[in-house]
Motif scaffolding. Structure first.
Motif, PDB file in Angstrom:
ATOM      1  N   ALA A 117      -5.420  -5.810   1.876  1.00 51.13           N
ATOM      2  CA  ALA A 117      -3.761  -5.308   1.814  1.00 51.13           C
ATOM      3  C   ALA A 117      -3.263  -4.566   3.254  1.00 51.13           C
ATOM      4  O   ALA A 117      -2.883  -4.927   4.419  1.00 51.13           O
ATOM      5  CB  ALA A 117      -2.764  -4.973   0.237  1.00 51.13           C
ATOM      6  N   TYR A 118      -4.030  -3.798   2.890  1.00 48.52           N
ATOM      7  CA  TYR A 118      -4.037  -2.588   3.676  1.00 48.52           C
ATOM      8  C   TYR A 118      -4.512  -2.940   5.443  1.00 48.52           C
ATOM      9  O   TYR A 118      -4.060  -2.992   6.704  1.00 48.52           O
ATOM     10  CB  TYR A 118      -5.103  -1.046   3.789  1.00 48.52           C
ATOM     11  CG  TYR A 118      -4.971  -0.636   5.055  1.00 48.52           C
ATOM     12  CD1 TYR A 118      -4.233   0.559   5.777  1.00 48.52           C
ATOM     13  CD2 TYR A 118      -6.589  -0.252   5.480  1.00 48.52           C
ATOM     14  CE1 TYR A 118      -4.166   0.909   6.696  1.00 48.52           C
ATOM     15  CE2 TYR A 118      -6.569   0.166   6.624  1.00 48.52           C
ATOM     16  CZ  TYR A 118      -5.332   0.626   7.345  1.00 48.52           C
ATOM     17  OH  TYR A 118      -6.112   1.483   8.630  1.00 48.52           O
ATOM     18  N   ILE A 155     -11.095  -4.463  -4.222  1.00 47.04           N
ATOM     19  CA  ILE A 155     -10.963  -4.770  -2.300  1.00 47.04           C
ATOM     20  C   ILE A 155     -10.201  -5.504  -2.453  1.00 47.04           C
ATOM     21  O   ILE A 155      -9.111  -5.158  -0.622  1.00 47.04           O
ATOM     22  CB  ILE A 155     -12.313  -5.080  -2.092  1.00 47.04           C
ATOM     23  CG1 ILE A 155     -13.591  -4.534  -1.860  1.00 47.04           C
ATOM     24  CG2 ILE A 155     -11.691  -6.671  -1.424  1.00 47.04           C
ATOM     25  CD1 ILE A 155     -15.170  -5.297  -1.494  1.00 47.04           C
ATOM     26  N   GLN A 156      -9.586  -6.471  -2.892  1.00 49.22           N
ATOM     27  CA  GLN A 156      -7.884  -6.345  -2.316  1.00 49.22           C
ATOM     28  C   GLN A 156      -6.789  -5.310  -2.098  1.00 49.22           C
ATOM     29  O   GLN A 156      -5.695  -5.829  -0.893  1.00 49.22           O
ATOM     30  CB  GLN A 156      -7.106  -6.922  -3.444  1.00 49.22           C
ATOM     31  CG  GLN A 156      -7.375  -8.079  -4.092  1.00 49.22           C
ATOM     32  CD  GLN A 156      -8.151  -7.884  -5.891  1.00 49.22           C
ATOM     33  OE1 GLN A 156      -7.201  -7.325  -6.498  1.00 49.22           O
ATOM     34  NE2 GLN A 156      -8.363  -9.529  -6.440  1.00 49.22           N
ATOM     35  N   THR A 197      -2.976   3.572  -5.652  1.00 51.48           N
ATOM     36  CA  THR A 197      -2.530   3.775  -7.257  1.00 51.48           C
ATOM     37  C   THR A 197      -1.920   2.591  -8.090  1.00 51.48           C
ATOM     38  O   THR A 197      -1.591   3.271  -9.270  1.00 51.48           O
ATOM     39  CB  THR A 197      -1.673   5.143  -7.872  1.00 51.48           C
ATOM     40  OG1 THR A 197      -0.654   4.718  -6.886  1.00 51.48           O
ATOM     41  CG2 THR A 197      -2.238   6.966  -7.368  1.00 51.48           C
ATOM     42  N   ASN A 198      -1.697   1.851  -7.875  1.00 47.49           N
ATOM     43  CA  ASN A 198      -0.500   0.752  -8.167  1.00 47.49           C
ATOM     44  C   ASN A 198      -1.754  -0.084  -8.684  1.00 47.49           C
ATOM     45  O   ASN A 198      -1.927  -1.030  -6.400  1.00 47.49           O
ATOM     46  CB  ASN A 198       0.179   0.665  -6.820  1.00 47.49           C
ATOM     47  CG  ASN A 198       1.125  -0.507  -6.887  1.00 47.49           C
ATOM     48  OD1 ASN A 198       0.797  -1.315  -8.841  1.00 47.49           O
ATOM     49  ND2 ASN A 198       2.169  -1.002  -6.870  1.00 47.49           N
ATOM     50  N   LYS A 199      -1.903  -0.203  -9.465  1.00 50.74           N
ATOM     51  CA  LYS A 199      -3.163  -1.844  -9.305  1.00 50.74           C
ATOM     52  C   LYS A 199      -2.896  -3.060  -9.392  1.00 50.74           C
ATOM     53  O   LYS A 199      -2.831  -4.118  -8.908  1.00 50.74           O
ATOM     54  CB  LYS A 199      -3.310  -1.205 -11.235  1.00 50.74           C
ATOM     55  CG  LYS A 199      -4.128  -2.486 -11.883  1.00 50.74           C
ATOM     56  CD  LYS A 199      -4.561  -2.666 -13.043  1.00 50.74           C
ATOM     57  CE  LYS A 199      -4.943  -3.555 -13.587  1.00 50.74           C
ATOM     58  NZ  LYS A 199      -5.395  -3.725 -14.996  1.00 50.74           N
ATOM     59  N   GLU A 200      -0.876  -3.177  -9.556  1.00 53.61           N
ATOM     60  CA  GLU A 200      -1.102  -4.808  -9.580  1.00 53.61           C
ATOM     61  C   GLU A 200      -0.575  -5.526  -8.395  1.00 53.61           C
ATOM     62  O   GLU A 200      -0.890  -6.715  -8.326  1.00 53.61           O
ATOM     63  CB  GLU A 200      -0.096  -5.357 -10.601  1.00 53.61           C
ATOM     64  CG  GLU A 200       0.075  -4.344 -11.963  1.00 53.61           C
ATOM     65  CD  GLU A 200      -1.029  -4.913 -12.414  1.00 53.61           C
ATOM     66  OE1 GLU A 200      -1.736  -6.307 -12.420  1.00 53.61           O
ATOM     67  OE2 GLU A 200      -2.138  -4.760 -13.736  1.00 53.61           O
ATOM     68  N   SER A 201       0.373  -5.100  -7.373  1.00 50.81           N
ATOM     69  CA  SER A 201       0.519  -5.235  -6.515  1.00 50.81           C
ATOM     70  C   SER A 201       0.146  -6.108  -5.490  1.00 50.81           C
ATOM     71  O   SER A 201       0.412  -6.697  -4.484  1.00 50.81           O
ATOM     72  CB  SER A 201       1.169  -3.660  -5.296  1.00 50.81           C
ATOM     73  OG  SER A 201       0.772  -2.717  -5.428  1.00 50.81           O
TER      74      SER A 201
END
Length: 185
Positions: free
Chosen positions: A119-120, A114-115, A129-133
């Motif tokens: 962010a969005y 959900i993070q 697709t970016n897990k860590e950001s």
């Protein structure tokens, strides 16, 4: 405000961030009363939330199918590296018979977590697709009332069928899932 027609909403989810998201989303904009929501006790760090959702899905769907009251089952599971469609198929595969088109069973499936949605909703350009950001920036937020402002905006847009500006795909899919239960809300 308006009152929801659903007598009970059962939430089957992986963790605290999911619980907070689902509860706030439903109570804030859709007129659901807190007492109508029952959250199944997820493991909370004592084991895999993902496995918990899978292991309990079939039982909860069978229970829903036996009840004639207007119950809604909201299922939250992170897709992580997989597609939302793949997770939906995996969830359906746990059931004796797949979800019927009119069944009040909703799958909410964020990519990674959900993070990413937080962010969005906070105005970031999100790459799902970016897990860590987004973990460090939004991990804590997604588990606290700091998330309310983002969830409220989303709930309002979803409720009013407002077009989101280039949203992450998994969020579009989640909003579409709510069409299954609009008539009950």
């Amino acid at each position: 405000g308006r009152m929801s027609k659903a007598s009970q909403i059962v939430i089957l989810c992986e963790d605290r961030a999911h619980e907070l998201f689902a509860k706030r989303f439903l109570t804030k904009e859709w007129g659901v009363k807190h007492r109508a929501i029952r959250v199944l006790p997820y493991p909370n760090g004592m084991g895999s939330g993902k496995k918990y959702v899978k292991d309990n899905l079939s039982r909860e769907v069978e229970a829903l199918r036996r009840r004639h009251a207007s119950t809604i089952l909201v299922v939250l599971q992170d897709a992580d590296e997989f597609s939302v469609d793949r997770i939906k198929s995996e969830l359906d595969a746990e059931l004796r018979s797949p979800r019927g088109d009119n069944e009040p069973i909703v799958y909410i499936i964020p990519r990674w977590h959900i993070q990413t949605w937080m962010a969005y909703l906070d105005g970031k350009n999100v790459d799902e697709t970016n897990k860590e950001s987004y973990q460090s920036a939004y991990g804590k937020i997604s588990e606290s009332k700091d998330a309310h402002v983002f969830i409220d905006k989303l709930a309002s847009d979803c409720r009013n069928n407002k077009q989101l500006e280039s949203p992450p795909e998994s969020l579009v899919a989640a909003c579409a899932e709510f069409d299954r239960i609009r008539r009950l809300l």
